[in-house]
Design a protein around this motif. Structure first.
Motif, PDB file in Angstrom:
ATOM      1  N   LYS A 101      59.784  35.626  38.187  1.00 14.69           N
ATOM      2  CA  LYS A 101      60.502  36.722  37.856  1.00 14.69           C
ATOM      3  C   LYS A 101      61.151  36.431  36.715  1.00 14.69           C
ATOM      4  N   LYS A 102      60.591  35.784  35.642  1.00 14.87           N
ATOM      5  CA  LYS A 102      61.394  35.379  34.475  1.00 14.87           C
ATOM      6  C   LYS A 102      60.359  35.964  33.164  1.00 14.87           C
ATOM      7  N   PRO A 103      61.022  36.495  32.139  1.00 12.52           N
ATOM      8  CA  PRO A 103      60.316  37.101  31.161  1.00 12.52           C
ATOM      9  C   PRO A 103      59.829  36.121  30.284  1.00 12.52           C
ATOM     10  N   ILE A 104      58.837  36.266  29.419  1.00  8.43           N
ATOM     11  CA  ILE A 104      58.213  35.170  28.599  1.00  8.43           C
ATOM     12  C   ILE A 104      58.723  35.304  27.168  1.00  8.43           C
ATOM     13  N   VAL A 105      58.666  34.249  26.364  1.00  9.35           N
ATOM     14  CA  VAL A 105      58.811  34.001  24.944  1.00  9.35           C
ATOM     15  C   VAL A 105      57.461  33.718  24.623  1.00  9.35           C
ATOM     16  N   PRO A 158      69.589  27.692  37.624  1.00  9.89           N
ATOM     17  CA  PRO A 158      70.217  28.829  37.355  1.00  9.89           C
ATOM     18  C   PRO A 158      70.391  29.044  35.861  1.00  9.89           C
ATOM     19  N   LYS A 159      70.201  27.834  34.997  1.00  6.63           N
ATOM     20  CA  LYS A 159      70.582  28.153  33.417  1.00  6.63           C
ATOM     21  C   LYS A 159      69.092  28.574  32.804  1.00  6.63           C
ATOM     22  N   VAL A 160      67.866  28.590  33.492  1.00 10.14           N
ATOM     23  CA  VAL A 160      66.724  28.907  32.954  1.00 10.14           C
ATOM     24  C   VAL A 160      66.544  30.439  33.119  1.00 10.14           C
ATOM     25  N   ILE A 161      66.539  30.909  32.115  1.00  6.30           N
ATOM     26  CA  ILE A 161      66.512  32.476  32.062  1.00  6.30           C
ATOM     27  C   ILE A 161      65.187  33.159  31.679  1.00  6.30           C
ATOM     28  N   ALA A 162      64.163  32.263  31.053  1.00  3.23           N
ATOM     29  CA  ALA A 162      63.120  32.735  30.449  1.00  3.23           C
ATOM     30  C   ALA A 162      61.723  31.487  30.491  1.00  3.23           C
ATOM     31  N   TRP A 163      60.449  32.159  30.338  1.00  2.00           N
ATOM     32  CA  TRP A 163      59.613  31.168  30.205  1.00  2.00           C
ATOM     33  C   TRP A 163      58.855  31.113  28.873  1.00  2.00           C
ATOM     34  N   GLY A 164      58.946  29.778  28.084  1.00  2.88           N
ATOM     35  CA  GLY A 164      58.481  30.034  26.664  1.00  2.88           C
ATOM     36  C   GLY A 164      58.939  29.002  25.760  1.00  2.88           C
TER      37      GLY A 164
END
Length: 125
Positions: free
Chosen positions: A104-108, A67-73
């Motif tokens: 369903k995570k945004p990317i950095v 739950p603390k992972v909000i994006a991929w990168g």
């Protein structure tokens, strides 16, 4: 550093979780778990793309459910240093974009001296 950030009014922080390489995919997770106001990302930096195995990608997919992972990168291409072959960087970038989409995570994005290829991959994916 964290106390100074809070004192300066920082209410939320995102710790980029790429770590020192594929063997430490959860590098930022301890901070995110310890502080309610810190979140994290997961991903493999393009420098380490040559080290990536399917097991690493599977582990990233598992970590992304936290739950603390909000994006991929931070993921992408780095042609300045070329620590990994460019075709391998592109494959790992695409693989991680697919996993981020499934989660369903945004990317950095990390892009250094590789904008034409990075933009092409983004448009294709």
């Amino acid at each position: 550093m964290l106390e100074r950030a809070r004192a300066a009014g920082v209410s939320t922080l995102v710790a980029i979780g790429t770590g020192p390489g594929p063997e430490k995919l959860d590098a930022a997770m301890p901070f995110a778990e310890q502080y309610h106001w810190i979140y994290t990302t997961v991903g493999i930096h393009p420098h380490e793309a040559k080290e990536v195995t399917q097991a690493h990608l599977d582990e990233l997919a598992r970590l992304a459910k936290h739950p603390k992972v909000i994006a991929w990168g931070e993921i992408g291409l780095d042609y300045f240093y070329d620590h990994s072959p460019r075709d391998v960087q592109a494959k790992v970038f695409r693989d991680q974009m697919g996993l981020a989409k499934a989660a369903k995570k945004p990317i950095v994005i990390h892009c250094r001296d590789a904008w034409p290829d990075c933009m092409k991959i983004l448009e294709e994916e």
